[in-house]
Design a protein around this motif. Structure first.
Motif, mmCIF file in Angstrom:
data_model
loop_
_atom_site.group_PDB
_atom_site.id
_atom_site.type_symbol
_atom_site.label_atom_id
_atom_site.label_comp_id
_atom_site.label_asym_id
_atom_site.label_seq_id
_atom_site.Cartn_x
_atom_site.Cartn_y
_atom_site.Cartn_z
ATOM 1 N N ILE A 30 -2.197 -2.455 9.305
ATOM 2 C CA ILE A 30 -1.196 -1.501 8.840
ATOM 3 C C ILE A 30 -0.368 -2.187 7.770
ATOM 4 O O ILE A 30 0.293 -3.202 8.025
ATOM 5 C CB ILE A 30 -0.303 -1.015 9.986
ATOM 6 N N THR A 31 -0.439 -1.653 6.573
ATOM 7 C CA THR A 31 0.253 -2.218 5.424
ATOM 8 C C THR A 31 1.367 -1.274 5.011
ATOM 9 O O THR A 31 1.119 -0.089 4.760
ATOM 10 C CB THR A 31 -0.721 -2.436 4.253
ATOM 11 N N GLY A 32 2.592 -1.782 4.951
ATOM 12 C CA GLY A 32 3.742 -0.946 4.660
ATOM 13 C C GLY A 32 4.254 -1.118 3.247
ATOM 14 O O GLY A 32 4.239 -2.221 2.691
ATOM 15 N N LEU A 195 13.437 0.320 7.841
ATOM 16 C CA LEU A 195 12.948 -1.052 7.729
ATOM 17 C C LEU A 195 12.642 -1.660 9.085
ATOM 18 O O LEU A 195 11.732 -2.485 9.209
ATOM 19 C CB LEU A 195 13.968 -1.909 6.978
ATOM 20 N N ASN A 196 13.385 -1.281 10.113
ATOM 21 C CA ASN A 196 13.090 -1.813 11.439
ATOM 22 C C ASN A 196 11.772 -1.256 11.979
ATOM 23 O O ASN A 196 11.019 -1.975 12.637
ATOM 24 C CB ASN A 196 14.242 -1.530 12.399
ATOM 25 N N ALA A 197 11.486 0.007 11.699
ATOM 26 C CA ALA A 197 10.183 0.557 12.076
ATOM 27 C C ALA A 197 9.071 -0.156 11.317
ATOM 28 O O ALA A 197 8.028 -0.500 11.885
ATOM 29 C CB ALA A 197 10.137 2.054 11.799
ATOM 30 N N ALA A 198 9.290 -0.410 10.029
ATOM 31 C CA ALA A 198 8.295 -1.122 9.224
ATOM 32 C C ALA A 198 8.061 -2.528 9.762
ATOM 33 O O ALA A 198 6.921 -3.001 9.848
ATOM 34 C CB ALA A 198 8.738 -1.175 7.768
ATOM 35 N N ALA A 199 9.144 -3.215 10.146
ATOM 36 C CA ALA A 199 9.022 -4.571 10.679
ATOM 37 C C ALA A 199 8.262 -4.581 11.990
ATOM 38 O O ALA A 199 7.569 -5.551 12.320
ATOM 39 C CB ALA A 199 10.408 -5.183 10.861
ATOM 40 N N SER A 200 8.377 -3.499 12.753
ATOM 41 C CA SER A 200 7.747 -3.429 14.072
ATOM 42 C C SER A 200 6.268 -3.088 13.995
ATOM 43 O O SER A 200 5.451 -3.670 14.714
ATOM 44 C CB SER A 200 8.469 -2.391 14.937
ATOM 45 N N VAL A 201 5.898 -2.148 13.117
ATOM 46 C CA VAL A 201 4.540 -1.608 13.153
ATOM 47 C C VAL A 201 3.609 -2.247 12.131
ATOM 48 O O VAL A 201 2.388 -2.251 12.318
ATOM 49 C CB VAL A 201 4.562 -0.076 12.960
ATOM 50 N N ARG A 204 1.701 -6.269 7.343
ATOM 51 C CA ARG A 204 2.083 -6.813 6.038
ATOM 52 C C ARG A 204 2.949 -5.787 5.329
ATOM 53 O O ARG A 204 2.722 -4.580 5.476
ATOM 54 C CB ARG A 204 0.834 -7.129 5.205
ATOM 55 N N LEU A 205 3.912 -6.278 4.567
ATOM 56 C CA LEU A 205 4.787 -5.403 3.784
ATOM 57 C C LEU A 205 4.689 -5.759 2.310
ATOM 58 O O LEU A 205 4.539 -6.931 1.939
ATOM 59 C CB LEU A 205 6.245 -5.548 4.228
ATOM 60 N N HIS A 206 4.808 -4.724 1.481
ATOM 61 C CA HIS A 206 4.962 -4.891 0.034
ATOM 62 C C HIS A 206 6.269 -4.206 -0.343
ATOM 63 O O HIS A 206 6.471 -3.032 -0.025
ATOM 64 C CB HIS A 206 3.798 -4.267 -0.726
ATOM 65 N N VAL A 207 7.147 -4.928 -1.019
ATOM 66 C CA VAL A 207 8.452 -4.401 -1.411
ATOM 67 C C VAL A 207 8.380 -3.952 -2.860
ATOM 68 O O VAL A 207 8.045 -4.759 -3.744
ATOM 69 C CB VAL A 207 9.557 -5.461 -1.233
ATOM 70 N N LEU A 208 8.683 -2.670 -3.096
ATOM 71 C CA LEU A 208 8.685 -2.135 -4.454
ATOM 72 C C LEU A 208 10.116 -1.986 -4.939
ATOM 73 O O LEU A 208 11.009 -1.569 -4.187
ATOM 74 C CB LEU A 208 7.988 -0.774 -4.514
ATOM 75 N N GLY A 217 4.033 -9.897 2.047
ATOM 76 C CA GLY A 217 3.796 -10.842 3.117
ATOM 77 C C GLY A 217 4.098 -10.231 4.471
ATOM 78 O O GLY A 217 4.439 -9.044 4.582
ATOM 79 N N PRO A 218 3.999 -11.013 5.544
ATOM 80 C CA PRO A 218 4.368 -10.531 6.871
ATOM 81 C C PRO A 218 5.836 -10.125 6.903
ATOM 82 O O PRO A 218 6.655 -10.666 6.149
ATOM 83 C CB PRO A 218 4.101 -11.735 7.774
ATOM 84 N N PRO A 219 6.206 -9.158 7.753
ATOM 85 C CA PRO A 219 7.592 -8.675 7.774
ATOM 86 C C PRO A 219 8.630 -9.782 7.919
ATOM 87 O O PRO A 219 9.654 -9.768 7.222
ATOM 88 C CB PRO A 219 7.618 -7.723 8.972
#
Length: 272
Positions: A30-32, A195-201, A204-208, A217-219
């Motif tokens: 799951i990529t956020g 952001l807390n939901a994104a960190a949980s699920v 990897r995250l990409h910040v735009l 990178g990882p949350p």
């Protein structure tokens, strides 16, 4: 299957909205996408599910340019839950979810036993089994959201593209939906405001920010107080969630990053 976005540029109305984005949604992860309003998240996702054509760059599905696939072929691989829902469907819940089977059907072909089984399972996954005969137009916003997610599941895609899927859901159904995405283990590209939901699920995250990917990178690696201040304009600290151990962002709701220190109010005084 994995998604590779290579040097993606998207512009419309003479304005560049996504500028040189590069990111990966790895197989089964799951990529956020996170970022403030107007950062380009929805535009990037619309390009992935072919609602928009990029000015430059490519979206690759396990090495194949998605634009080279026929629409029905692409729809067998990628299913989308966009923010824009269109008008009210004067169809039943079952009929809306069954639309997810369209990429697998010949013109004018009817629903068969396999289709009915897949539709029933998709409705069960989102907790809408008992609403099968209701009109879609009669549902609440949260119920519609779950039905449209079931339609995406019925498509049996390799990749899910979800734009703010927790909108209109109460907290219980938000948690259930995110847990469902976790359990599905499909390659998923999802934008989230929470952001807390994104960190949980998210794995990897990409910040735009202003159409560019400025951190990946990882949350726990990405969601740092300095980045939260720079991108979102908030003061925050990151701690371990007491129940899950995930990163938990505690925001200062009294003033933004760099804002003036407010005068103490009555609630700030501790009685002696």
């Amino acid at each position: 299957m994995r998604i590779d976005i290579e040097d993606l540029h998207v512009a419309y109305a003479g304005r560049t909205v996504v500028a040189g984005a590069r990111l990966i949604a790895a197989d089964g992860e799951i990529t956020g996408l996170v970022g403030p309003n107007g950062s380009g998240k929805s535009t990037l996702l619309r390009t992935v599910y072919r609602h928009l054509t990029p000015h430059a760059g490519r979206v690759l599905l396990s090495g194949t340019d998605l634009r080279r696939l026929a629409p029905a072929q692409a729809a067998r691989h990628v299913a989308a839950l966009p923010q824009e829902r269109g008008g009210d469907f004067e169809l039943s819940v079952h009929e809306v979810v069954a639309m997810g089977r369209t990429p697998y059907k010949r013109a004018f072909a009817g629903e068969d036993a396999t289709d009915r089984e897949i539709v029933a399972r998709a409705l069960a996954d989102v907790g809408m089994t008992h609403h099968t005969g209701r009109r879609f137009s009669e549902l609440s916003g949260g119920e519609r959201q779950r039905v449209l997610l079931a339609r995406a599941f019925a498509q049996q895609p390799d990749v899910l593209v979800l734009d703010e899927p927790t909108n209109h859901l109460d907290i219980r159904h938000q948690v259930e939906l995110l847990a469902l995405l976790r359990a599905a283990r499909r390659t998923t590209l999802v934008s989230l405001h929470d952001l807390n939901a994104a960190a949980s699920v998210c794995d990897r995250l990409h910040v735009l920010h202003d159409g560019r990917v400025i951190a990946s990178g990882p949350p726990r690696q990405v969601l740092r107080p300095d980045l939260l201040a720079e991108v979102f304009g908030v003061r925050a600290t990151v701690v371990d969630h007491p129940l899950t151990g995930d990163p938990l962002i505690a925001f200062d709701h009294r003033r933004p990053a760099g804002g003036p220190v407010p005068e103490p109010g009555p609630r700030d005084h501790v009685p002696t």
